[in-house]
Design an enzyme around this catalytic site. Structure first.
Site, PDB file in Angstrom:
ATOM      1  N   LYS A 121      65.130  11.531   2.779  1.00 18.26           N
ATOM      2  CA  LYS A 121      64.583  12.038   1.524  1.00 18.26           C
ATOM      3  C   LYS A 121      63.193  12.631   1.739  1.00 18.26           C
ATOM      4  CE  LYS A 121      63.633  10.303  -3.191  1.00 18.26           C
ATOM      5  NZ  LYS A 121      63.704   9.087  -4.030  1.00 18.26           N
ATOM      6  N   CYS A 145      67.929  12.133  -4.984  1.00 18.85           N
ATOM      7  CA  CYS A 145      67.218  11.762  -6.206  1.00 18.85           C
ATOM      8  C   CYS A 145      66.051  12.679  -6.569  1.00 18.85           C
ATOM      9  CB  CYS A 145      66.778  10.298  -6.121  1.00 18.85           C
ATOM     10  SG  CYS A 145      66.425   9.529  -7.732  1.00 18.85           S
ATOM     11  N   GLU A 175      72.081   6.696  -4.266  1.00 17.39           N
ATOM     12  CA  GLU A 175      70.873   6.315  -3.540  1.00 17.39           C
ATOM     13  C   GLU A 175      70.755   4.792  -3.525  1.00 17.39           C
ATOM     14  OE1 GLU A 175      66.089   7.394  -3.700  1.00 17.39           O
ATOM     15  OE2 GLU A 175      67.224   7.301  -5.577  1.00 17.39           O
TER      16      GLU A 175
END
Length: 276
Positions: free
Chosen positions: A114, A155, A40
């Protein structure tokens, strides 16, 4: 197939970060990896919104994306750019945290924004409000490649098991979890969460990570946990990148996916229930 997970310690300087990313990408390809993954925030880590606004670019103009696409083509590898911070056209000025799957042709095979934002109070001095600067995505992404079906995440998504279950039930064999995991939560939860997602889904889990201390021009900087992991469908950790930058290699046998799901076919055992 052989995978190579690139572990980085990026700063808030995209040009400097691109130099080290290219070095590790080439090392991964030289080591035989046909699928290379970066963490990330490959282009930069910064808590300063003004700095981000002046250094981030729109997707079509981003130098990191263009250069890594060209390098993937030159090396003939599949590449997951774990995520890039990018400018958007959003009226509120928030950025995108976007993952890219790049084919060996250099073409973008898949994009994923995300979904889950890291808005947490880790401690009195570790407070994060990702949603203040980044707008969340709203769509799960399953990418088809010649070697596997790949479910994308980034993440903090790791803590939301339903996303990974949906991806696995849609056919994912590999789940990617590029991360810049906080050093405190990472020490407590990183390994167990990644192993749990692999066990629950019967997928390989590939998690390239940021590591160490990340300096900032304007700001105190931050620490990330490292430990890029490759986890097998039965839950075994096949490779752990520790805390140094570099490339972590692992060889995947995708027949293990069907084997694990055959032993415990829980993806077919969902039942409706009532309450609460």
């Amino acid at each position: 197939m052989r995978v190579g997970l690139v572990q980085l310690t990026v700063s808030d300087d995209p040009a400097a970060n691109l130099t080290q990313t290219l070095q590790h990408l080439r090392a991964a390809a030289a080591g035989g990896a046909g699928f290379v993954l970066t963490p990330e925030c490959t282009n930069m880590l910064s808590s300063d919104r003004a700095h981000q606004g002046s250094h981030l670019r729109h997707e079509a103009e981003d130098e990191t994306l263009a250069t890594l696409r060209a390098e993937a083509q030159a090396l003939g590898v599949w590449l997951l750019i774990g995520s890039l911070g990018l400018l958007t056209q959003d009226a509120d000025g928030r950025f995108a945290n976007r993952s890219f799957l790049i084919a060996p042709s250099g073409e973008i095979a898949a994009r994923y924004d995300k979904i889950h934002m890291f808005d947490v109070d880790v401690s009195e001095t570790e407070v994060y409000r990702e949603s203040a600067g980044y707008r969340p995505g709203s769509a799960a992404v399953l990418a088809e490649t010649p070697f596997a079906k790949i479910g994308l995440s980034v993440c903090y998504d790791l803590r939301f098991a339903q996303l990974f279950r949906r991806l696995a039930q849609a056919g994912a064999q590999i789940l990617t979890v590029p991360a810049a995991f906080n050093h405190i939560t990472g020490a407590a939860h990183w390994h167990v969460l990644l192993r749990a997602r692999a066990i629950e889904t019967g997928c390989f889990v590939l998690a390239p990570a940021q590591t160490g201390f990340h300096p900032e021009t304007h700001g105190k900087g931050r620490n990330t946990y490292g430990h890029s992991l490759v986890v097998a469908p039965w839950g075994e950790v096949l490779a752990d990148g520790g805390t140094e930058t570099g490339v972590t290699f692992a060889d995947l046998d995708l027949t293990q996916v069907a084997k694990a799901r055959g032993r415990v076919p829980s993806l077919r055992h969902d039942r409706e229930f009532t309450g609460p």
